[in-house]
Design an enzyme around this catalytic site. Structure first.
Site, PDB file in Angstrom:
ATOM      1  N   HIS A  75       0.802  -1.232   0.000  1.00 33.24           N
ATOM      2  CA  HIS A  75       0.000   0.000   0.000  1.00 33.24           C
ATOM      3  C   HIS A  75       0.827   1.270   0.000  1.00 33.24           C
ATOM      4  O   HIS A  75       0.283   2.357   0.206  1.00 33.24           O
ATOM      5  CB  HIS A  75      -0.919   0.049   1.223  1.00 33.24           C
ATOM      6  CG  HIS A  75      -1.927  -1.045   1.283  1.00 33.24           C
ATOM      7  ND1 HIS A  75      -3.219  -0.905   0.802  1.00 33.24           N
ATOM      8  CD2 HIS A  75      -1.841  -2.305   1.752  1.00 33.24           C
ATOM      9  CE1 HIS A  75      -3.877  -2.032   1.004  1.00 33.24           C
ATOM     10  NE2 HIS A  75      -3.062  -2.911   1.579  1.00 33.24           N
ATOM     11  N   LYS A  95       0.307  14.433   0.726  1.00 28.85           N
ATOM     12  CA  LYS A  95      -1.092  14.663   0.337  1.00 28.85           C
ATOM     13  C   LYS A  95      -1.376  16.142   0.079  1.00 28.85           C
ATOM     14  O   LYS A  95      -2.408  16.514  -0.451  1.00 28.85           O
ATOM     15  CB  LYS A  95      -2.044  14.122   1.404  1.00 28.85           C
ATOM     16  CG  LYS A  95      -1.968  12.588   1.559  1.00 28.85           C
ATOM     17  CD  LYS A  95      -2.900  12.102   2.661  1.00 28.85           C
ATOM     18  CE  LYS A  95      -2.733  10.633   2.988  1.00 28.85           C
ATOM     19  NZ  LYS A  95      -3.417   9.731   2.028  1.00 28.85           N
ATOM     20  N   THR A 140      -8.810   6.211  -1.721  1.00 25.31           N
ATOM     21  CA  THR A 140     -10.145   5.609  -1.827  1.00 25.31           C
ATOM     22  C   THR A 140     -11.212   6.664  -1.534  1.00 25.31           C
ATOM     23  O   THR A 140     -12.352   6.529  -1.971  1.00 25.31           O
ATOM     24  CB  THR A 140     -10.299   4.439  -0.841  1.00 25.31           C
ATOM     25  OG1 THR A 140      -9.747   4.821   0.420  1.00 25.31           O
ATOM     26  CG2 THR A 140      -9.580   3.209  -1.353  1.00 25.31           C
ATOM     27  N   LYS A 191     -15.163   7.589  -3.155  1.00 27.05           N
ATOM     28  CA  LYS A 191     -16.384   7.871  -2.393  1.00 27.05           C
ATOM     29  C   LYS A 191     -16.980   9.214  -2.808  1.00 27.05           C
ATOM     30  O   LYS A 191     -18.192   9.346  -2.978  1.00 27.05           O
ATOM     31  CB  LYS A 191     -16.076   7.855  -0.890  1.00 27.05           C
ATOM     32  CG  LYS A 191     -15.616   6.489  -0.394  1.00 27.05           C
ATOM     33  CD  LYS A 191     -14.924   6.545   0.967  1.00 27.05           C
ATOM     34  CE  LYS A 191     -14.174   5.230   1.223  1.00 27.05           C
ATOM     35  NZ  LYS A 191     -13.227   5.322   2.334  1.00 27.05           N
TER      36      LYS A 191
HETATM   37  C1  26Q Z   1       3.480   0.444  10.451  1.00 28.30           C
HETATM   38  C2  26Q Z   1       4.383   0.092  11.446  1.00 28.30           C
HETATM   39  C3  26Q Z   1       4.321   0.680  12.708  1.00 28.30           C
HETATM   40  C4  26Q Z   1       3.293   1.592  12.982  1.00 28.30           C
HETATM   41  C5  26Q Z   1       2.381   1.933  11.997  1.00 28.30           C
HETATM   42  C6  26Q Z   1       2.482   1.358  10.735  1.00 28.30           C
HETATM   43  C7  26Q Z   1       1.505   1.725   9.683  1.00 28.30           C
HETATM   44  C8  26Q Z   1       0.151   1.718   9.953  1.00 28.30           C
HETATM   45  C9  26Q Z   1      -0.767   2.069   8.982  1.00 28.30           C
HETATM   46  C10 26Q Z   1       1.915   2.071   8.397  1.00 28.30           C
HETATM   47  C11 26Q Z   1       0.982   2.413   7.426  1.00 28.30           C
HETATM   48  C12 26Q Z   1      -0.377   2.409   7.709  1.00 28.30           C
HETATM   49  C13 26Q Z   1      -1.418   2.773   6.738  1.00 28.30           C
HETATM   50  C14 26Q Z   1      -1.232   3.002   5.460  1.00 28.30           C
HETATM   51  C15 26Q Z   1      -2.328   3.399   4.578  1.00 28.30           C
HETATM   52  O1  26Q Z   1      -3.431   3.683   5.017  1.00 28.30           O
HETATM   53  N1  26Q Z   1      -2.088   3.419   3.261  1.00 28.30           N
HETATM   54  C16 26Q Z   1      -3.131   3.779   2.292  1.00 28.30           C
HETATM   55  O2  26Q Z   1      -3.764   2.588   1.844  1.00 28.30           O
HETATM   56  C17 26Q Z   1      -4.872   2.862   1.030  1.00 28.30           C
HETATM   57  C18 26Q Z   1      -5.551   1.549   0.691  1.00 28.30           C
HETATM   58  O3  26Q Z   1      -4.816   0.849  -0.259  1.00 28.30           O
HETATM   59  C19 26Q Z   1      -4.465   3.628  -0.218  1.00 28.30           C
HETATM   60  O4  26Q Z   1      -5.631   3.986  -0.916  1.00 28.30           O
HETATM   61  C20 26Q Z   1      -3.658   4.873   0.148  1.00 28.30           C
HETATM   62  O5  26Q Z   1      -3.145   5.457  -1.033  1.00 28.30           O
HETATM   63  C21 26Q Z   1      -2.539   4.514   1.093  1.00 28.30           C
HETATM   64  O6  26Q Z   1      -1.871   5.689   1.544  1.00 28.30           O
END
Ligand code: 26Q
Length: 739
Positions: free
Chosen positions: A287, A482, A584, A588
């Protein structure tokens, strides 16, 4: 690690065909149905797009009657509640379970043990190599299950949320004196594991607790899957024929060595057979391409906390390395790029690429960047693994449920509620693109939704939005890529223009922002503060009244998105090209008839190819142009002089907005040093300004605007989660589904 569910009451009622009955019953009992639903807390078990995507897919898999389950952690505290105090973000705990646990069913009978720390030794017995794990600390994983209802089907799936408990009895008085403190320590350690969701998105934190959470989730889950598999088949030899485990980014990647551990150490399989099962079980969705977001764990931490897993990762890594050297004879840097262990770190993405039978990106552009850049070496080795599944959203929630007026119009135009199970049926709306009656009804629906949002914002904040204005919305996590700052810079620029020429401002505008910043992300928090200062100055300025308004709505969450999106007319999707994996929110907004102002990034590219340049407001550099500009040595200061008014807007930001707060640090990130303006705000500014000007030229022609909105809705069917999930089912999982 995340399922950002939001509320479940209306969702379940809707899917079961009971929404009207529920409303009627509530009113009959003297409650307002709306108040009743408002009482439900959001289940905020996710931080942003990745977690919300998982929730949409679980709904869709159930509706499509795919036998599936979601697994995550029952975080006692979901994503923090954001309060804005003096223009600054404050984080408060979110104890959602107080009311939210109504949806959960505890299954203590299915609890499993997860082991941390200790020492591992190997020994031979009857010609077999065995593992002895001693001195570990056990944590109990207790399931709290949520039933997931599909739409118009009797099929249900399960979302299993694991809660961490200490396996020791809670009556600590029973402990011998010498053990008392140690026992309390263990209990606290155990129960801390499911205490809180990490709120960072695209900014991983390498903390021991986070690693504990990851292993806790995957160990409990894989143990449970193997256990139920054995209960059904009496053997693990056919495991890979019955299961696919789809890992949502690398966060649950430790499931790979964990399955291997169970097959080797507990089931007694040999390496080759165990590895064969593993490599036919896992599929990985990526992602993000931001280098700082690719997860890595320090080797010493892994070794101390998960000694057996660490041994297995070393073994996997060594064998992979040998294989790579066959793939790239003498190919030093390619082999290094793909190494699982490197520089004292465990690189989780490389572990996934090595062990998974499929790796997918979440939009066409993103997949292309994975193949050509981020994972290029792996793509050369195993091109067949790399797939693309463009994201999609639950259109039953994000259209039908949250926008009943639009749902009614769609039904009237397309015959029935057919589109709920066949989102492509939305295309039939195109036939009405020249039907003045339908177009004006669409305009009335939007106007009604704007009034509903106005009432809500007035109730919550005391601010009265101008319903005559264009509602321009940017709602998403706060991140520099963003580019909320680009939006704020443009508003500042407009503010100056308004002062120069008050009557040149033909269309009144309301800019709405909603965003949470990761608590440790200083620049993101500064940007929130800046937007709030700007909003305050504009609201004090009599010249802006009825012309320009800026509002930052606090505590962005699923239930706020559900109010905001149906009322939006312009959807800001303005990330630096090449940075947003998909997005996403853009889907929406489109489904609800907002027009996109955006760059050719993530799934905007596909949105653009569906609606065409004439039905959205495209601007900015393309991904390859952005990359080239950076390589050629980009000098943001050169841009300033070329765009009239830009220098003044930047100066205004730097000196602040009349509340004594200056933003020199933000300005300096844009103008100074070798990494100045990393996200190319200034390079794209003029093109962004021009796209806004085109949008404002179009707005007064209501019929034209409504036609564009109608075409956006009509062509949004491809962005339904049902389409994405069908692709996963066909291309990756190989499972049958409802036709
Ligand atoms: C990882 C390790 C330690 C702590 C936190 C994390 C962590 C948690 C959540 C790293 C990343 C995330 C979330 C990422 C995210 O939301 N990415 C988004 O995913 C969407 C679904 O595919 C995409 O539409 C977005 O473009 C993308 O930014």
């Amino acid at each position: 690690m995340e399922f950002l569910l939001g509320r479940s009451l209306l969702k379940n009622a809707f899917n079961l065909g009971l929404a009207e009955a529920l409303r009627g019953a509530a009113e009959e009992l003297g409650f307002s149905a709306a108040d009743l639903m408002e009482a439900e807390p959001d289940a905020g078990l996710g931080s942003g797009g990745l977690g919300r995507l998982a929730a949409c897919y679980l709904e869709s898999m159930t509706t499509l009657e795919i036998p599936a389950a979601g697994y995550s952690i029952c975080y006692e505290l979901g994503i923090f509640r954001q309060k804005i105090v003096n223009g600054q973000q404050l984080e408060l705990a979110d104890p959602w379970l107080e009311a939210g646990e109504a949806w959960l069913v505890a299954r203590p009978d299915e609890a499993v043990q997860v082991r941390f720390g200790g020492t591992v030794t190997g020994y031979w017995e009857n010609g077999r190599h065995n593992i002895r794990h001693e001195g570990y600390v056990s944590v109990l994983a207790v399931p709290r299950d949520m039933m997931v209802a599909g739409f118009a089907t009797g099929h249900t799936n399960l979302l299993r949320l694991w809660e961490a408990r200490s396996p020791h009895p809670s009556d600590l008085s029973l402990y011998a004196a010498g053990q008392y403190l140690r026992a309390v320590e263990h209990q606290v350690m155990a129960e801390t594991i499911s205490k809180v969701l990490y709120p960072a998105d695209s900014h991983p934190e390498g903390k021991a607790l986070r690693l504990r959470q990851q292993y806790f989730l995957v160990s409990a889950t894989v143990q449970h899957i193997v256990r139920t598999h054995k209960a059904r088949y009496g053997t693990v030899h056919n495991f890979q024929e019955a299961h696919v485990i789809q890992i949502n980014d690398t966060h649950p990647a430790l499931a790979i060595p964990e399955l291997l551990r169970i097959l080797l150490d507990e089931e007694g399989l040999g390496w080759d057979e165990a590895w064969n099962i593993v490599t036919h079980t896992f599929a990985y969705t990526n992602h993000t391409v931001l280098p700082e977001a690719l997860e890595c764990w320090p080797q010493p931490l892994m070794e101390r906390l998960l000694p057996r897993i660490w041994q297995l990762i070393r073994e996997i890594s060594g064998r992979y390395q040998a294989g790579l050297e066959r793939c790239f004879p003498g190919g030093g840097h390619k082999v290094r790029e793909l190494a699982i262990l490197w520089g004292g770190q465990v690189r989780m993405a490389n572990l996934c690429i090595c062990a998974c039978f499929a790796v997918n990106g979440v939009s066409a552009l993103h997949t292309d960047i994975l193949r050509r850049e981020v994972f290029h070496a792996a793509f050369l080795c195993t091109p067949e693994k790399f797939k693309c599944v463009t994201n999609g959203v639950d259109h039953r929630r994000w259209l039908a449920q949250i926008n009943p007026g639009l749902d009614a119009l769609v039904r009237d135009c397309t015959g029935t509620g057919d589109y709920l199970l066949r989102p492509q049926a939305l295309e039939a709306l195109e036939r009405y693109q020249n039907d003045a009656g339908v177009l004006s009804r669409l305009g009335d629906i939007k106007a009604g939704n704007k009034l509903a949002l106005r009432d809500y914002v007035l109730r919550e904040t005391g601010i009265a939005l101008n319903p005559e204005a264009v509602f321009d919305v940017q709602a998403k996590r706060l991140h520099e890529y963003k580019r909320q700052l680009l939006n704020a810079l443009h508003i500042t620029w407009l503010y100056h223009r308004l002062h120069d020429e008050p009557n040149g401002f033909s269309v009144p505008r309301v800019f709405l922002f909603a965003a949470k910043a990761a608590p440790g992300y200083t620049a993101a928090k500064e940007i929130i503060r800046l937007i709030c200062s700007l909003a305050a100055q504009i609201s004090r300025d009599p010249l802006c009244r009825g012309r320009l308004q800026v509002v930052f709505l606090e505590n962005y969450r699923v239930s706020l998105a559900e109010r905001l999106i149906p009322a939006a007319e312009l959807s800001e999707q303005i990330s630096t090209a090449g940075k947003e994996a998909s997005g996403t929110g853009n889907m929406k907004f489109m489904m609800n008839g907002a027009l996109t102002i955006g760059t050719l990034d993530g799934s905007n590219v596909e949105l653009h190819s569906r609606v065409g340049g004439e039905n959205m407001f495209l601007f900015g550099l393309h991904a390859d142009e952005s990359k080239r500009l950076r390589q050629q040595g980009y000098r943001p200061r050169d841009v300033c002089g070329r765009v009239p008014g830009l220098r003044e807007a930047l100066d205004h930001i730097s000196s602040g907005f009349g509340d004594g707060v200056r933003y020199d640090a933000l300005l300096s990130r844009l103008l100074d040093g070798p990494d100045a303006d990393e996200y190319l705000l200034l390079a794209d500014f003029d093109s962004y300004r021009a796209a806004h000007a085109r949008a404002m030229d179009a707005y007064p022609d209501k019929e034209r605007w409504n036609r564009m909105a109608l075409l956006n809705i009509a062509r949004s069917g491809v962005f339904a989660a049902d389409r994405s999930v069908r692709e996963y089912a066909r291309e990756i999982w190989g499972v049958p589904m409802r036709e």
